[in-house]
Design an enzyme around this catalytic site. Structure first.
Site, PDB file in Angstrom:
ATOM      1  N   CYS A   1       3.538  -5.434   6.888  1.00 49.46           N
ATOM      2  CA  CYS A   1       2.967  -4.513   5.356  1.00 49.46           C
ATOM      3  C   CYS A   1       3.875  -3.954   4.382  1.00 49.46           C
ATOM      4  O   CYS A   1       5.034  -3.821   5.155  1.00 49.46           O
ATOM      5  CB  CYS A   1       1.735  -3.325   5.486  1.00 49.46           C
ATOM      6  SG  CYS A   1      -0.309  -4.465   6.239  1.00 49.46           S
TER       7      CYS A   1
ATOM      8  N   HIS B   1       1.459  -1.344   0.241  1.00 51.32           N
ATOM      9  CA  HIS B   1       0.067   0.299   0.085  1.00 51.32           C
ATOM     10  C   HIS B   1       1.390   1.480  -0.298  1.00 51.32           C
ATOM     11  O   HIS B   1       2.123   1.304  -0.112  1.00 51.32           O
ATOM     12  CB  HIS B   1      -1.166   0.519   1.363  1.00 51.32           C
ATOM     13  CG  HIS B   1      -0.236   0.080   2.669  1.00 51.32           C
ATOM     14  ND1 HIS B   1      -0.083   1.487   2.981  1.00 51.32           N
ATOM     15  CD2 HIS B   1      -0.188  -0.750   3.407  1.00 51.32           C
ATOM     16  CE1 HIS B   1       1.130   1.220   4.536  1.00 51.32           C
ATOM     17  NE2 HIS B   1       1.118  -0.476   4.208  1.00 51.32           N
TER      18      HIS B   1
END
Length: 315
Positions: free
Chosen positions: A290, A274
């Site tokens: 992440c 992301h």
């Protein structure tokens, strides 16, 4: 733009969904064969399964997208309505919502999609020579503005590059090297595109193979309860959203301008590739697992990656 409009852009999946079983939510259970009068074998849906998010809301998949389900459930699977039976009403927790000044995506069933969000998802990739002044310039025509990134103060190893590729992975594969803090998208003809990334800090790093189960522009973020417990400062940032407690998509959302959701089989890994509101973290190991990217790079990768793409995180 309303919270609903931001949430309606759902490509392939809803974050955090898991297969629902009769006795153990989160696991698959294949039920009896679908009714024989279904047009595609599943009454218009992709399969005969139910999916459940972390808040217990139920969904069914149609055309690769997940739609709220408020029908009957038996044995952990949906029960089709009898022909001629009155339609079941949605639950009070998921009432139908009108979305003014929106349109339906051609060929895609389900709720209306805001035109600005649709345009963001369909933003074409820039296949010209990489010019950092252009690549990291501000973006004003997305649903939310993306500020310019000061690439001149960044280690060149973490800036977008087109490189020769002689590895064994097929085109379309994403290869992440946590030690080098680099993500490589394998392309045809012995080429690849490489980006700098931020990765998991000690105790949160991981490796393995997954797939891009869905892609979402300006996604809402639903931090796990464990994360909120570890970071009490998050309590002041979250609010009640349609799918639980989280942060609505936008310029202050930690997932940034784009997110790609990583699953292993039918299970959400809870890891994402992301964008980020902290571009200074690129090249560092600071996340909860992440893979962070500069927003402009996340947008560029998003435009090149297909749902179903293989993701390899090296050990």
């Amino acid at each position: 733009m309303s919270d609903f409009m931001r949430r309606t852009l759902l490509i392939g999946s809803t974050a955090g969904l898991a297969l629902l079983a009769a006795t153990a939510p989160g696991h698959a259970q294949r039920g009896a064969p679908p009714p024989s009068d279904a047009i595609d074998g599943y009454g218009g849906y992709d399969d005969d399964r139910l999916y459940q998010d972390q808040n217990g809301a139920l969904y069914r998949r149609r055309g690769g997208r997940y739609e709220p389900y408020a029908g009957r459930v038996e044995g952990g699977r949906p029960v089709p309505d009898r022909p001629g039976a009155p339609a079941l009403r949605r639950s009070a927790e998921r009432p139908p919502v009108e979305a003014p000044e929106a349109e339906t995506v051609p060929g895609q069933p389900g709720p209306a999609v805001n035109p600005a969000m649709k345009a963001a998802v369909e933003r074409p990739a820039d296949d010209g020579p990489i010019d950092y002044a252009r690549a990291y310039a501000p973006i004003a025509d997305d649903p939310f503005p993306v500020p310019a990134f000061n690439y001149k103060k960044t280690n060149p190893a973490y800036l977008r590059q087109e490189i020769a590729y002689t590895g064994s992975y097929e085109p379309g594969t994403i290869v992440i090297d946590p030690r080098a803090h680099q993500l490589t998208l394998v392309q045809p003809n012995g080429r690849a595109r490489r980006y700098g990334v931020g990765v998991g800090k000690q105790g949160f790093s991981w490796s393995g193979i997954s797939t891009v189960n869905s892609k979402q522009a300006w996604p809402d973020w639903y931090p796990p309860k464990e994360m909120i417990a570890r970071r009490p400062d998050l309590a002041g940032q979250v609010s009640k959203l349609q799918s639980g407690v989280g942060v609505p998509g936008g310029s202050r959302n930690p997932l940034g301008a784009r997110a790609m959701y990583l699953w292993q089989g039918n299970k959400d890994t809870l890891y994402r590739i992301h964008g980020t509101t902290e571009p200074e973290s690129i090249g560092k190991s600071v996340s909860s697992g992440c893979i962070r990217m500069i927003n402009q790079d996340a947008i560029d990768l998003f435009s090149r990656v297909s749902v179903g793409a293989k993701v390899v995180v090296l050990n």
